[in-house]
Design an enzyme around this catalytic site. Sequence first.
Site, short mmCIF file in Angstrom:
data_model
loop_
_atom_site.label_atom_id
_atom_site.label_comp_id
_atom_site.label_asym_id
_atom_site.label_seq_id
_atom_site.Cartn_x
_atom_site.Cartn_y
_atom_site.Cartn_z
N GLU A 195 4.61 42.48 6.68
CA GLU A 195 5.08 41.69 8.11
C GLU A 195 4.11 40.54 8.59
O GLU A 195 4.49 39.38 8.85
CB GLU A 195 5.52 42.75 9.11
CG GLU A 195 6.59 42.21 10.10
CD GLU A 195 6.06 42.12 11.68
OE1 GLU A 195 5.35 41.37 12.30
OE2 GLU A 195 6.54 43.09 12.15
N SER A 217 3.18 45.98 13.68
CA SER A 217 3.46 46.56 12.38
C SER A 217 3.16 45.71 11.32
O SER A 217 3.14 44.42 11.23
CB SER A 217 5.08 46.29 12.25
OG SER A 217 5.54 47.09 13.33
N ARG A 234 12.59 39.32 11.80
CA ARG A 234 11.35 38.80 11.73
C ARG A 234 11.26 37.85 10.91
O ARG A 234 10.09 37.58 9.77
CB ARG A 234 10.35 40.07 11.14
CG ARG A 234 10.27 41.00 11.89
CD ARG A 234 9.46 40.92 13.39
NE ARG A 234 9.03 42.08 13.67
CZ ARG A 234 9.87 42.71 14.53
NH1 ARG A 234 11.23 42.50 14.95
NH2 ARG A 234 9.41 44.05 15.10
N1 EPU Z 1 8.42 57.10 12.57
C1 EPU Z 1 7.75 58.44 11.90
N2 EPU Z 1 6.29 58.11 11.59
C2 EPU Z 1 5.66 57.13 12.08
C3 EPU Z 1 6.05 56.00 12.66
C4 EPU Z 1 7.43 56.14 12.74
O1 EPU Z 1 8.46 59.32 11.43
O2 EPU Z 1 4.34 57.11 11.91
C5 EPU Z 1 9.75 57.18 12.62
C6 EPU Z 1 10.03 57.44 14.09
O3 EPU Z 1 10.29 58.80 14.56
C7 EPU Z 1 11.31 56.85 14.35
C8 EPU Z 1 11.48 55.70 13.27
O4 EPU Z 1 10.31 55.81 12.32
O5 EPU Z 1 12.58 57.60 13.74
C9 EPU Z 1 11.31 54.17 13.88
O6 EPU Z 1 9.89 54.41 14.51
P1 EPU Z 1 9.97 53.34 15.87
O7 EPU Z 1 10.92 53.45 16.88
O8 EPU Z 1 8.43 53.55 16.39
O9 EPU Z 1 10.00 51.79 15.31
P2 EPU Z 1 9.61 51.15 13.98
O10 EPU Z 1 10.65 50.90 13.23
O11 EPU Z 1 8.41 51.80 13.48
C10 EPU Z 1 9.98 48.72 14.90
C11 EPU Z 1 9.46 47.37 15.07
C12 EPU Z 1 8.20 47.46 16.29
C13 EPU Z 1 8.98 47.46 17.42
C14 EPU Z 1 9.50 48.97 17.23
C15 EPU Z 1 10.41 49.11 18.57
C16 EPU Z 1 9.33 46.48 12.75
C17 EPU Z 1 8.65 46.27 11.50
N3 EPU Z 1 8.51 47.22 13.76
O12 EPU Z 1 9.22 49.85 14.65
O13 EPU Z 1 7.57 46.01 16.12
O14 EPU Z 1 7.93 47.70 18.38
O15 EPU Z 1 10.59 48.87 16.27
O16 EPU Z 1 11.45 48.46 18.83
O17 EPU Z 1 10.37 46.28 12.96
C18 EPU Z 1 5.64 44.55 15.34
O18 EPU Z 1 6.61 43.93 14.97
O19 EPU Z 1 4.55 44.30 15.40
C19 EPU Z 1 6.15 46.05 16.22
C20 EPU Z 1 5.28 46.70 16.69
#
Ligand code: EPU
Length: 337
Positions: free
Chosen positions: A333, A237, A162
């Site tokens: 972010e 995010s 990012r």
């Molecule tokens: N999780 C929770 N509770 C929540 C949210 C997430 O326990 O409320 C846990 C999930 O179960 C999982 C982990 O956190 O084990 C990761 O969650 P997720 O796969 O949804 O991905 P993320 O790390 O929360 C990142 C990006 C997103 C992108 C997704 C999918 C960042 C800051 N965010 O989210 O990007 O869509 O991966 O690749 O890196 C964005 O930048 O606006 C965005 C949505």
Amino acid sequence: MNISRNTSLKSYNTFGIDVNAKQFISINTIDELKELLKQNYSGDLFILGGGSNMLLTKDIDATVTHINILGKRILRKTKNSVYVEALAGENWHQFVLWTLENNWGGLENLSLIPGNIGTAPIQNIGAYGVELKDTFVSCDAIDIQTLESRSFTAEECEFGYRNSIFKNKVKGKYIITGVTFKLKKKNHEIRTNYGAIDEFLKGSGISDPTIQDVSKAIIKIRQQKLPDPRVLGNSGSFFKNPVISAEELTHLIIEYPEIPYYKVSENEAKIPAGWLIDQAGLKGYREGDAGVHKNQALVLVNYGNASGKEILLLAQKVQKKIKEQFHIDLEPEVNIF
Ligand code: EPU
């Protein structure tokens, strides 16, 4: 060039925050952009793309310049690849859909990301194991001071998680006018190793997915987890996933054996901020019209009439709680103005 005064920005930012721009200009061509810069507005410009990665906390005193430069074209084709250029004002997702209609592979995992082409390189948008930098060839940009056009190669963009040179060394110095991508015409790489995609495809009975199948799966997954900004204001995010040391991780695992993490180097791991916020009991938390989304704790939402300041206060509350409970600093972010 359309110019207006005291213009509400509510429909220009996906958080749906109602602040005013002192002056608002919509730019439709690169020539118009150069014309505007020539008129000496340079010190006083606020560049607006898709408005999908910003939190506006006050009226904008500068000239808000909405980059609405549209167009996309094939630059050249080789045996296996196609080089395509999209101009800055093109909607990211519509562009991705166009590449998929043509069966060009590379952007399918980045389906349904809000925002426009011109702002995508600034934060090296990423999702489901793929980042913009993976297919990025170069971008064209105009130097705000000298009006010279120049091109940035992928290497020159210094892409990170990012992050890019446009958030650092040359912040505020250039306006990106177009991006060139190298996409695959055949032998598509199907990237479904990001847990949820594989599961979704298996559940749909698809064992040999195409790039279009991957895109459709990602659209469904995103729609389930992430709120549609047209229905519920948000900026995706809100925080970056923090990187902590192996030592800190060891301590956390003792207390939270189920903590998810991804190793980013020998000594560092990335922790999902959404998990931390969820664990802290803040998922679904709401103060007035500002809230933490109920399905994905990493997303802050505007239930209707929250002000940018109210969203910011909520974000600070989240940061404080995470610091107290996990001793981890969460970094926004989104860009806060
Ligand atoms: N999780 C929770 N509770 C929540 C949210 C997430 O326990 O409320 C846990 C999930 O179960 C999982 C982990 O956190 O084990 C990761 O969650 P997720 O796969 O949804 O991905 P993320 O790390 O929360 C990142 C990006 C997103 C992108 C997704 C999918 C960042 C800051 N965010 O989210 O990007 O869509 O991966 O690749 O890196 C964005 O930048 O606006 C965005 C949505």
